[in-house]
Structure formats: structure tokens, C-alpha cells
Scaffold this active site. Structure first.
Site, PDB file in Angstrom:
ATOM      1  N   GLU A 306      -0.225   0.535  -0.614  1.00  0.00           N
ATOM      2  CA  GLU A 306      -0.923   0.358   0.403  1.00  0.00           C
ATOM      3  C   GLU A 306      -2.004   1.517   0.506  1.00  0.00           C
ATOM      4  O   GLU A 306      -2.926   1.659   1.455  1.00  0.00           O
ATOM      5  CB  GLU A 306      -0.444   0.142   1.972  1.00  0.00           C
ATOM      6  CG  GLU A 306       0.669  -1.113   1.890  1.00  0.00           C
ATOM      7  CD  GLU A 306       1.408  -1.252   3.262  1.00  0.00           C
ATOM      8  OE1 GLU A 306       1.008  -0.471   4.352  1.00  0.00           O
ATOM      9  OE2 GLU A 306       1.961  -2.055   3.461  1.00  0.00           O
ATOM     10  N   GLY A 307      -2.030   2.114  -0.533  1.00  0.00           N
ATOM     11  CA  GLY A 307      -3.071   3.350  -0.755  1.00  0.00           C
ATOM     12  C   GLY A 307      -2.646   4.475   0.245  1.00  0.00           C
ATOM     13  O   GLY A 307      -3.704   5.339   0.261  1.00  0.00           O
TER      14      GLY A 307
END
Length: 341
Positions: A306-307
């Protein structure tokens, strides 16, 4: 691997004909660093981060006015094989939580003023189950790469690439095995809480996919279309576009690294503008980085995706640049230079 077919010829050309970094900008950064009120080189990798920004922004005075965390979200048909602890129906719920500010990446970006953009890639239409068919046909794969190129429009000065997709670590594991050799047992890990039975299913799915598709693979982009996912294809497009628009990139974890690995397999220099944020908890990530001659900036045991790792690396980059710009010089601070300086 052999040359890619005509469907991917424009993409291959963009990966081969990449612009170089700006050595003059780096020299300007080093000149200022030499006069700052500290021992030369004493901030270690923080100094390297500023040079990285200067080189790939082509600016002697780099800036981070519009850092963008780009999250590509996609659904995978291989999720039906039980390769994730999460049911496929949770995918749109997770994306909604992210866009509504409830996820870890949402909070990191809000706290540190990073521009978070989430791109939903046909969530209602999973890719083909790679144990039975190609994930994407070549035309759809090429179109998704092109979409990823457009997603980083708006002139961000830094792009942080992350993803979300139930089942996508199985696809990433298959990509790495196809690129570098090995079996599902070497590349597939537990990631988001997978139990022993789930891990066995995941390994079996990767091995089945490799056995099915290896005879038809004729290049890195063929690997991507047959074994990958929309978020991986879009991430590749973002990497390509960022290079050509003089924007540095920070790559997040295992799945985002798979996109960089495809680019690297075509032209190792095509990812010179990419920094790898961290060594993810996913089994095989450190090995994949080593195959590309890369290391992760951080090692925090993060396996979320998710970064999150990329955003934290961007925070370090913002800090490094602020220190570089705001520190006093030896002259303005009235500090004598070291002997011999």
C-alpha cells in the site's frame, strides 16, 4: 530473452531510450554540502537522497513541492485459488478505507503532506487466474501500461509507487520466478497472515502458473501479461513516464518491485531513477533486490504494501532536502573550516 513482439515495441523503445541523469546538478549539490556547518559526508544517506533528487529532477536546487504517492488497486483471478488470507470481496472495502482516510498510508500521507492518489483498475473485473490462463492479453497489458504512464501526469516532483490487490503477491512471486528462476517455494511467502495451508496453496498456484506459461513466454513483457496484474502493469507505466518527464521514483515493496524488475530485465539503466524504499517482510524481496543490484533504504519489517514504505522513504527525502536547504554554512555560522580545508 528474445525481443518483444510488436504489441510492446513502443514500450520497449521507451525503456531503451531513457534520458540520463544530470551530473551537473549533483555537482552543485556536493559543492553546497561541502560548505555546510557539519563534517563533510557526516549525514550519510541523507546527503545521497538530495543528490538522487537533483540528478533525476535535473535541478541543482531540487524541490519537493508536489510529492505524490500513487497507489494502483486491482483484482486478481488467482485469489480464487486461496492464495491470500483475505477474501476477494474485501478488495473494494480496503480501497474505500484507503480513500476515506482510514488506512496506514492515508494517515502517513496526511501527517507529512504527501499527495495520495488511488487509481482503481477495473476492480470488478479480476485478471485471469494465472493457474489456468493468462492474467491479461497483450493488448490489455499494453493499454494498462499506457494508463499508468498517464497516471503520473500533473508534474509531481517525486512519485512513490505502491499497490493494493488481494492475491497479487502470488503474481509477483510468479514474475520473479519466471525472471530469475526457482520455484514457488523460493518466492512465495506468507505476507498478510497466510497460514500453513494457505502458503501451500500459494506455492502450488505459483508452480502451476509457471508450468502453464513458461513455454509461451518470449520476453519480460510477456511474463508481465501472462503472470502479472493490472497494478503491476500500471506501475511499470508510471516508472517509464516518470523517467521521461524527469521525475525520481521511490518503489515500495514486493509487488511494486516486480514492475521495476520487468523494466530492469529489458534495460537495467531504465530503473536508475528509482530508489527502493525498504526491504519488505515478504519472502524473496531481498533476493529480488539483490538480483537487480539494489538495496532497500529502510528495513522495518513492513509487509503491508500500500505504499507505506515508499511514503516513509519520501518523508526521509523531505527531511534530507530541508536540512540541505536550511542548514547554515560554515561562513554564516562563523565556524572555522577544519585544518587543511
Amino acid at each position: 530473452m528474445s525481443a518483444e513482439n510488436s504489441v510492446f515495441s513502443d514500450i520497449v523503445e521507451l525503456l531503451i531510450a531513457v534520458p540520463d541523469g544530470d551530473d551537473g546538478a549533483v555537482a552543485a549539490i556536493r559543492e553546497r554540502e561541502a560548505g555546510l556547518s557539519k563534517p563533510v559526508g557526516s549525514l550519510g544517506q541523507l546527503e545521497g537522497l538530495v543528490e538522487f533528487l537533483a540528478r533525476w529532477q535535473h535541478r541543482s536546487k531540487p524541490r519537493l513541492d508536489n510529492p505524490m504517492v500513487t497507489i494502483f488497486a486491482a483484482s486478481h483471478g488467482v485469489a480464487a485459488e486461496g492464495v491470500s488470507a483475505w477474501p476477494a470481496r474485501a478488495m473494494p472495502q480496503m480501497v474505500a478505507n484507503m480513500t476515506n482516510g482510514g488506512s496506514a498510508i492515508s494517515q502517513i500521507c496526511a501527517l507529512h503532506e504527501l499527495n495520495l492518489r488511488v487509481f482503481e483498475l477495473a476492480l470488478e473485473l479480476p485478471t485471469g487466474d494465472i493457474t489456468r490462463e493468462a492474467a491479461l492479453d497483450e493488448q490489455m497489458c499494453a493499454a494498462t501500461i499506457a494508463y499508468g504512464m498517464e497516471a503520473v501526469a500533473g508534474r509531481p516532483d517525486l512519485v512513490c509507487l505502491g499497490e493494493i490487490g488481494i492475491g497479487n503477491t502470488a503474481s509477483a512471486a510468479a514474475i520473479f520466478a519466471a525472471l530469475y528462476g526457482g520455484s514457488g517455494a523460493e518466492w512465495a511467502g506468507r505476507d498478510a497472515g497466510l497460514d500453513d495451508a494457505g502458503l501451500a496453496r500459494k506455492i502450488a498456484a505459483v508452480d502451476a502458473a509457471l508450468a502453464l506459461h513458461r513455454p509461451q513466454i518470449d520476453g519480460p513483457l510477456s511474463i508481465l501479461s501472462r503472470l502479472g496484474g493490472r497494478e503491476i502493469a500500471a506501475s511499470l507505466g508510471a516508472i517509464i513516464a516518470a523517467r521521461h518527464q524527469k521525475t525520481p521514483v521511490i518503489i515500495d515493496g514486493y509487488v511494486a518491485t516486480a514492475a521495476a524488475a520487468i523494466a530492469h530485465a529489458i534495460n537495467p539503466a531504465a530503473i536508475n531513477h528509482c530508489l527502493f524504499a525498504h526491504v519488505a517482510a515478504d519472502k524473496g524481496h531481498a533476493s529480488a533486490l539483490a538480483r537487480m543490484g539494489q538495496t532497500g533504504l529502510l528495513d522495518l519489517g513492513i509487509g503491508l504494501g500500500e505504499g507505506t514504505g515508499a511514503a516513509l522513504a519520501a518523508v526521509l527525502a523531505k527531511t534530507a532536502l530541508h536540512v540541505h536547504n536550511a542548514m547554515a554554512t560554515l561562513e554564516t555560522a562563523g565556524i572555522s573550516r577544519p585544518d587543511g580545508g
